[in-house]
Motif scaffolding. Sequence first.
Motif, PDB file in Angstrom:
ATOM      1  N   TYR A  27     109.506  44.516 -43.564  1.00  9.81           N
ATOM      2  CA  TYR A  27     109.698  44.857 -44.976  1.00  9.81           C
ATOM      3  C   TYR A  27     109.423  46.318 -45.313  1.00  9.81           C
ATOM      4  O   TYR A  27     109.993  46.844 -46.258  1.00  9.81           O
ATOM      5  N   SER A  49     110.988  50.817 -48.372  1.00 11.03           N
ATOM      6  CA  SER A  49     111.663  49.588 -47.980  1.00 11.03           C
ATOM      7  C   SER A  49     112.492  49.804 -46.714  1.00 11.03           C
ATOM      8  O   SER A  49     113.105  50.861 -46.531  1.00 11.03           O
ATOM      9  N   LYS A  93     118.410  53.236 -40.155  1.00  7.33           N
ATOM     10  CA  LYS A  93     117.597  52.177 -40.754  1.00  7.33           C
ATOM     11  C   LYS A  93     116.245  52.054 -40.068  1.00  7.33           C
ATOM     12  O   LYS A  93     116.050  52.480 -38.922  1.00  7.33           O
ATOM     13  N   LYS A 112     115.142  48.443 -46.224  1.00  5.50           N
ATOM     14  CA  LYS A 112     116.548  48.393 -46.632  1.00  5.50           C
ATOM     15  C   LYS A 112     117.105  49.782 -46.931  1.00  5.50           C
ATOM     16  O   LYS A 112     118.318  49.956 -47.063  1.00  5.50           O
TER      17      LYS A 112
END
Length: 415
Positions: A169, A186, A195, A188
């Motif tokens: 997370y 994050s 990433k 994301k």
Amino acid sequence: MNEAEGLRQRRPFRPQVITEDSPAQEAKEGSTYSSKVFRVTFLTLAASLAVPLLGVTVLLDCPIDPQSISLKEPPLLTGVLEPNIELRKAERLWENQLVGPESIANIGDVLFTGTADGKIIKIEDGEIQTIARIGHGPCGTREDEPTCGRPLGIRVGPNNTLFVADAYYGLYEVNPGTGETKMLVSTKTLIEGQKLSFVNDLTVTRDGRKIYFTDSSSKWQRRDYLFLIMEGTDDGRLLEYDTVTKEVKVLMVGLRFPNGVQLSPAEDFVLVQETTMARIRRYYVSGLMKGGADMFVENMPGLPDNIRLSSSGGYWVAMSAVRPNPGFSLLDFLSEKPWIKRMIFKLLSQETVTKFVPKYSLVVELSETGSYRRSFHDPNGVTVAYVSEAHEHNGYLYLGSFRSPFICRLNLQHV
């Protein structure tokens, strides 16, 4: 019958010579024959097994694309690295009440850790209490990990807040009193086009302004850490998060499994454990060397996990796998043989391969310059198994683990 015919009919008599060598000769001939039959049978059987096995391995996909990695010969386990059983003097605490307490922090005598079931817990007066969780259930299996969450590195910041690195997370701030969680970074969010797949450990400046953290890989997640090691992937990074500007910067790239991180006491550099390469890198965050990097410790006797400050001004480094010398090191043997690694992972699962890695826990104390001061061992992981961190508090080492169902505590006055 004339004399000539008589001579033709007579047969010359040749006496049979019997010696003691005759049975031995026969036995030898029989043995040679049996040996030939065995070799032919064995080779036929081996071929009948090897051909289809070779065919299968050719056709099977390999989950990793292993790279050839060059490692130096491991250091001799002599002197301060001489094997001992000092870690077996540790006591197991809260056994079977928690699983995988990877990293440990304390506020006073209250301990905090994150566990394999995604919980962030506190231990006060011997009692375990869940204060927060970042992910959600179900938990308990490899497939559940990405949604369950896996809190790894944990630190105490200003005003006694907790900072937590969750592998799936991202970075979070946690209020230990209320259990409120606040997302800081994050997974994301792409950072410079890449990433975050495996957020691992973090270290925080005393004023709480900067958080330095590792992302072990942009390809592999925590549940595939063995793939990351065996493939030799070099896509790990060291990053900096500014809690005021909310900006994230990439400080180092091209790292092979960057793991634990620790600011120096003077906060002029950050140490980064590079697990696959069995070494510690140093990145300067202030002073004349700011922005530069060099090697702090090279060619370590094991695979370093987390790193924490020691009361002597040095550092504690935990290792759950060693590179024995003298002895056989599986990691070193396979490092320059990607074809063998490819074959292994075509046929065996990560869990099966893990069983071939000897359980050996090792904790070393480094000086402020990176020299070895002392080492504590537990060959075969009899008491301390799968050690991930050594956190010093009040004369004790609290030993975390990425999979054991307990925390170990070692009295430093007894070693």
